[in-house]
Design an enzyme around this catalytic site. Structure first.
Site, mmCIF file in Angstrom:
data_model
loop_
_atom_site.group_PDB
_atom_site.id
_atom_site.type_symbol
_atom_site.label_atom_id
_atom_site.label_comp_id
_atom_site.label_asym_id
_atom_site.label_seq_id
_atom_site.Cartn_x
_atom_site.Cartn_y
_atom_site.Cartn_z
ATOM 1 N N MET A 19 60.482 46.330 43.641
ATOM 2 C CA MET A 19 59.435 45.369 43.999
ATOM 3 C C MET A 19 59.471 45.011 45.481
ATOM 4 S SD MET A 19 58.648 41.594 42.453
ATOM 5 C CE MET A 19 58.524 42.139 40.767
ATOM 6 N N LYS A 57 33.989 43.969 53.511
ATOM 7 C CA LYS A 57 34.356 43.487 52.179
ATOM 8 C C LYS A 57 35.865 43.622 51.971
ATOM 9 C CE LYS A 57 33.223 48.049 50.278
ATOM 10 N NZ LYS A 57 32.220 48.840 49.543
ATOM 11 N N TYR A 96 67.133 51.680 40.497
ATOM 12 C CA TYR A 96 66.847 51.553 39.058
ATOM 13 C C TYR A 96 66.822 52.910 38.378
ATOM 14 C CZ TYR A 96 65.404 46.664 39.612
ATOM 15 O OH TYR A 96 65.366 45.320 39.852
ATOM 16 N N ARG A 128 25.547 52.584 39.659
ATOM 17 C CA ARG A 128 26.543 51.520 39.793
ATOM 18 C C ARG A 128 25.832 50.202 40.079
ATOM 19 N NH1 ARG A 128 30.913 51.206 44.668
ATOM 20 N NH2 ARG A 128 28.952 50.948 45.802
HETATM 21 C C1 LIG Z 1 31.873 49.920 50.392
HETATM 22 C C2 LIG Z 1 30.453 50.223 50.666
HETATM 23 C C3 LIG Z 1 30.055 50.742 51.911
HETATM 24 C C4 LIG Z 1 31.053 51.233 52.935
HETATM 25 O O1 LIG Z 1 31.530 52.480 52.508
HETATM 26 P P1 LIG Z 1 32.608 53.327 53.326
HETATM 27 O O2 LIG Z 1 32.762 54.568 52.531
HETATM 28 O O3 LIG Z 1 33.849 52.504 53.344
HETATM 29 O O4 LIG Z 1 32.066 53.557 54.697
HETATM 30 C C5 LIG Z 1 28.705 50.851 52.170
HETATM 31 N N1 LIG Z 1 27.785 50.509 51.226
HETATM 32 C C6 LIG Z 1 28.126 50.061 50.007
HETATM 33 C C7 LIG Z 1 27.078 49.718 49.024
HETATM 34 C C8 LIG Z 1 29.471 49.915 49.680
HETATM 35 O O5 LIG Z 1 29.799 49.475 48.468
#
Ligand SMILES: *Cc1c(COP(=O)(O)O)cnc(C)c1O
Length: 348
Positions: free
Chosen positions: A292, A35, A244, A130
């Site tokens: 920046m 992701k 700055y 969640r």
């Molecule tokens: C992001 C995520 C993972 C991976 O988690 P890591 O801590 O990066 O290994 C696995 N399962 C779910 C549901 C996640 O949101």
């Protein structure tokens, strides 16, 4: 070349996957979470390297990410979507052969009505609050779900990076209560869960951060190096100020290097107070505010005139940098800017 050079080591990513895969029993499959564009490192390149290493199941957060991943990987690997079956996503899920992890009764209904024969999984909430069906919802629809034949039932641990946290055992117990005896593959562990040991592994694990070299996988190989070209060098008299807000004043004759990356590239402003960059093994303090597009560095104490300075390297890994910014490796990686000149080493 004036932008920073970000080198991403795909062999290290593959080695990290192999190392995590070796931590669970041979009958447990190890997937990969790619992701957020592969935690900022480039989902397509990372996922292709992981396919070569043996990954057959990938996870993304959103359907759109799944579409891009399918384009990169072709038809074979399974792609699970954590956000489930959202309104408006049905065509993408069907056309790109994605497997939504349904999170609610609403999503379950949507999926079974729109795509009754299309693969899906179920995410259960075991306490994190969640994503995922609540236990009462799950008990109400379990029979319907099991008749439809889900690919996977999963849940996610809230405190897996703290091995002694009582929440781990509580969620494990709840996951057993909700899924024992069902004929369906199960998944509970991300990186932290893999390290908690075999009780947490079930049929499929879902590592993310460990693949990319981040904590809590301490034994991980680093996967990124970030070198910043020096744009300009100048000498300051004692009493001259830098940057700055004039926050830093030279107390001695100072050689100052300006390097090309700033907060727009994911080098958080808060880093200005205590971060170093490296010339080989030599440390040089960043002085003055992070702006920046630039950092200013006191290079008075090094003998050579550097052409580049490293901010992520063997002497300052991602988690060290994150610690200095009061955050975690995940955030540093996913904030790496898109202005860097990205180079991949190792297999593609
Ligand atoms: C992001 C995520 C993972 C991976 O988690 P890591 O801590 O990066 O290994 C696995 N399962 C779910 C549901 C996640 O949101």
């Amino acid at each position: 070349m004036s932008t920073g050079k970000l080198t991403i080591n795909l062999d290290a990513v593959a080695n990290n996957w192999r190392a995590l895969n070796a931590k669970s029993h041979i009958t447990v499959q190890t997937g990969a979470v790619v992701k957020a564009d592969g935690y900022g490192l480039g989902a397509a390149r990372v996922a292709r390297a992981l396919t070569t290493a043996g990954v057959r199941k990938f996870f993304v957060a959103f359907t759109e990410e799944g579409v891009a991943l399918r384009d990169a990987l072709g038809p074979t690997p399974e792609i699970f979507v954590f956000s489930g079956h959202m309104s408006g996503d049905t065509d993408m899920i069907a056309d790109m052969a994605l497997t939504p992890m349904v999170n609610s009764l609403n999503q379950l209904t949507r999926h079974l009505e729109a795509l009754p024969d299309h693969p899906f999984g179920v995410q259960l909430d075991t306490g994190m609050n969640r994503l995922g069906m609540e236990p009462t919802e799950w008990l109400a629809v379990q029979q319907i779900v099991m008749q439809a034949g889900p690919q996977l039932v999963m849940s996610h641990l809230a405190c897996a990076d703290e091995p002694d946290h009582p929440m781990n055992q509580q969620q494990l117990t709840r996951f057993h209560e909700l899924t024992d005896g069902l004929q369906v593959p199960r998944s509970l562990a991300a990186t932290g869960g893999i390290l908690l040991g075999p009780d947490f592994h079930f049929d499929l694990t879902r590592p993310g951060i460990g693949l990319y070299g981040g904590l809590p996988f301490e034994a991980a190989e680093p996967t990124v190096r970030l070198e910043l070209p020096v744009i300009q060098i100048r000498d300051l008299e004692p009493g001259e100020s830098v940057g700055y807000g004039n926050t830093w004043i030279a107390e001695r004759l100072t050689r100052l290097a300006t390097v090309s990356a700033g907060y727009a590239d994911g080098l958080f402003r808060v880093l200005g107070e205590n971060v170093n960059v490296y010339c080989g093994a030599d440390k040089c303090p960043v002085v003055g505010r992070v702006s920046m597009d630039a950092l200013t560095v006191d290079i008075t104490d090094i003998s050579e005139t550097p052409r580049t300075l490293d901010i992520i390297c063997e002497h300052q890994k991602v988690d060290a940098l994150a610690g200095l910014a009061g955050t975690i490796g995940y955030e540093v990686l996913t904030s790496l800017g898109n202005r860097y000149n990205r180079r991949y080493s190792g297999r593609s």
